[in-house]
Design a protein around this motif. Structure first.
Motif, PDB file in Angstrom:
ATOM      1  N   THR A 105      42.112   0.867  30.705  1.00  0.00           N
ATOM      2  CA  THR A 105      42.016  -0.054  29.777  1.00  0.00           C
ATOM      3  C   THR A 105      41.250  -1.253  30.191  1.00  0.00           C
ATOM      4  N   PRO A 156      46.363  -7.227  30.911  1.00  0.00           N
ATOM      5  CA  PRO A 156      46.906  -6.348  31.712  1.00  0.00           C
ATOM      6  C   PRO A 156      46.035  -5.976  33.100  1.00  0.00           C
ATOM      7  N   ARG A 185      52.836   5.522  31.616  1.00  0.00           N
ATOM      8  CA  ARG A 185      51.383   5.910  31.522  1.00  0.00           C
ATOM      9  C   ARG A 185      50.647   4.900  32.401  1.00  0.00           C
ATOM     10  N   TRP A 186      51.131   3.901  33.053  1.00  0.00           N
ATOM     11  CA  TRP A 186      50.570   3.204  34.113  1.00  0.00           C
ATOM     12  C   TRP A 186      49.975   3.983  35.148  1.00  0.00           C
ATOM     13  N   GLU A 232      47.839   3.150  24.663  1.00  0.00           N
ATOM     14  CA  GLU A 232      48.626   2.025  24.899  1.00  0.00           C
ATOM     15  C   GLU A 232      49.473   2.372  26.321  1.00  0.00           C
ATOM     16  N   LEU A 233      49.121   1.373  27.073  1.00  0.00           N
ATOM     17  CA  LEU A 233      49.674   1.452  28.592  1.00  0.00           C
ATOM     18  C   LEU A 233      51.467   1.083  28.455  1.00  0.00           C
ATOM     19  N   THR A 234      52.157   1.943  28.262  1.00  0.00           N
ATOM     20  CA  THR A 234      53.533   1.604  28.041  1.00  0.00           C
ATOM     21  C   THR A 234      54.300   2.485  29.243  1.00  0.00           C
ATOM     22  N   GLY A 235      55.240   1.970  30.105  1.00  0.00           N
ATOM     23  CA  GLY A 235      55.750   2.644  30.945  1.00  0.00           C
ATOM     24  C   GLY A 235      55.312   3.484  31.996  1.00  0.00           C
TER      25      GLY A 235
END
Length: 516
Positions: A485, A492, A423-424, A418-421
């Motif tokens: 993703t 997103p 991790r993008w 999951e792309l959070t903070g």
């Protein structure tokens, strides 16, 4: 006052000596490529008969790599001749010669591709050529099996390329014709080891860049060699003075179809090709490293037979790059095909005063022919080893690992985190094509700003920074967290895509020169 000189007959001895090198270089490159391919395949056992299956015969086992080398060289000459006609030579007989060369090479590509499909079906189906029902099985292979349909599409594109090249009469037509062989290379990249690799998209992107770079590199030099052979029997006696390079001979002025005497042929194409070859070397090296990283599990696998062939190919490629660099720095400058300050960081001449390549005498033309012949032979060795590598089994199996998760079954890729903070910006999925394009765009822009500075012009640093920032955003958008993703989460993806594109437009608008 412009002084013109009448055409003079090139001495037969000098003309024959120049032609001898290039006439021998073509077949020699083919022979070296075939020997390298067969030797590499024999070294890894790729062309040996399989004990578990019916032996399809020596014609199929050894004829298939021969046809692979033939199609590789023909496809390379096709693309190289098209690019030469579109961007390296001026209009006239040079351009027509390049287009005719491309058409003939594409025809050979298509015919060799048809024979290759027949042998390929016999090889993968373990069916002898004289077996009963061979024709029906071949038709099923070409119409129902993905590999056969892909090969048939490549043959059709090669035939279309031949027809378009022979019908084209301008640089624009040659440029549009390049679309067909590029599509064929994209199809070809999806076969072989890349088809079954676990990192499928990465492998296909790297192979596409590898094929296009190698074809343009080898084919461009081959096309220039053809132009040297077709230069004709006449040359201006001596070097023309200022003005003669851009005006026709007095005897040809006003005549329909008269050719200019200036260096619009292979003399002008050589320095332009030198820049193209430099980028091709970078593209082939970068994509080769990516492909090797996929197929070689660790450094210890370099000791395997596949790994040793990979090392041999890398050494040959590095040697070819060193030859090209030395030739550009020394030989081409000595031949008068490069300005004395090319690449040296010295001041550049402005506008019309900038030096143009001079017409070469027979001795210099012979020297260049010898140079091109040596490079073509080394390129043949590299392509032969590449064919042997493609037919050999890599240390990392091509079998895709079994993954029963819904994400893998639907997209062909495992579910990303999951792309959070952060991790993008920390999640990356490399796309070799876009990464190379972004890096090349930055390098070209910076190099040209340095050229402007060397000749005394000023270019605002802010515009350069804005351009680099825009390309960095595109690189992140096509290789970063959003792409990881892209196949699983649409919201997103759309949001980040629009934001990045808007930011790129802001950067690029700020780097544009203001109107006075």
């Amino acid at each position: 006052m412009t002084v013109r000189t009448a055409p003079a007959e090139v001495p037969a001895a000098d003309r024959d000596r120049r032609a001898r090198w290039l006439v021998v270089a073509g077949p020699a490159a083919v022979v070296v490529a075939l020997a390298s391919a067969l030797g590499a395949g024999a070294f890894t056992g790729a062309f040996a008969a399989l004990a578990e299956f019916t032996d399809v015969g020596a014609v199929v086992r050894w004829g298939l790599p021969v046809l692979d080398v033939t199609t590789g060289l023909a496809s390379a000459l096709t693309l190289g001749a098209l690019v030469t006609a579109a961007a390296l030579v001026g209009p006239g007989r040079w351009q027509r010669t390049a287009l005719t060369t491309a058409g003939a090479a594409a025809a050979v590509w298509a015919l060799a591709g048809v024979a290759g499909l027949v042998l390929q079906y016999a090889d993968i189906s373990a069916t002898r050529l004289d077996a009963t029902g061979f024709g029906e099985g071949l038709w099923q292979f070409l119409t129902e099996i993905e590999l056969g349909r892909t090969g048939l599409a490549i043959v059709i594109l090669a035939a279309v390329t031949s027809a378009m090249a022979l019908a084209s009469t301008s640089a624009v037509g040659a440029l549009w014709t390049c679309v067909a062989p590029l599509a064929a290379f994209a199809y070809q990249a999806s076969t072989g080891h890349a088809a079954g690799a676990a990192s499928h998209s990465l492998a296909v992107g790297a192979m596409t860049l590898h094929l296009v770079g190698a074809a343009l590199w080898v084919g461009g030099l081959g096309a220039i060699g053809v132009l040297v052979l077709a230069a004709g029997r006449t040359r201006p006696a001596g070097t023309p003075s200022v003005g003669a390079a851009s005006e026709p001979h007095a005897g040809s002025r006003g005549k329909p179809g008269a050719e200019p005497s200036g260096p619009d042929g292979w003399e002008a194409a050589v320095p332009r090709y030198s820049h193209v070859a430099s980028w091709c070397l970078v593209a082939v090296g970068f994509s080769g490293v990516v492909s090797a990283w996929i197929r070689v599990g660790n450094l210890g696998d370099l000791g395997s037979r596949y790994g040793l062939l990979l090392v041999v190919k890398a050494v040959l490629l590095a040697g070819l790059g060193a030859l090209g660099w030395a030739h550009r720095r020394r030989v081409l400058r000595d031949l008068g095909l490069l300005a004395p300050d090319a690449g040296s960081g010295g001041p550049q001449a402005r506008g019309p005063a900038r030096r143009r390549p001079a017409l070469l005498g027979p001795a210099r033309a012979w020297a260049f022919a010898r140079l091109a012949a040596v490079e073509l032979i080394v390129m043949g060795a590299v392509m032969g080893v590449a064919v042997g590598l493609a037919a050999s089994a890599p240390p990392v199996p091509d079998d895709v690992p079994v993954d029963t998760s819904p994400a893998y079954q639907l997209t062909g890729s495992p579910l990303p985190p999951e792309l959070t903070g952060a991790r993008w910006f920390t999640e990356w999925r490399l796309d070799p094509l876009s990464a190379f394009a972004c890096a090349a765009a930055v390098v070209v822009y910076v190099v040209w700003t340095r050229r402007l500075a060397r000749r005394g012009d000023r270019w605002p640093v802010g515009r350069t920074v804005a351009w680099c920032l825009g390309m960095a955003v595109i690189a992140w958008d096509t290789n970063g967290g959003r792409r990881s993703t892209a196949r699983c989460c649409s919201a997103p993806t759309w949001c980040s895509t629009w934001c990045s594109r808007c930011w790129c437009r802001c950067c690029w608008c700020s780097r544009r020169p203001s109107r006075s």
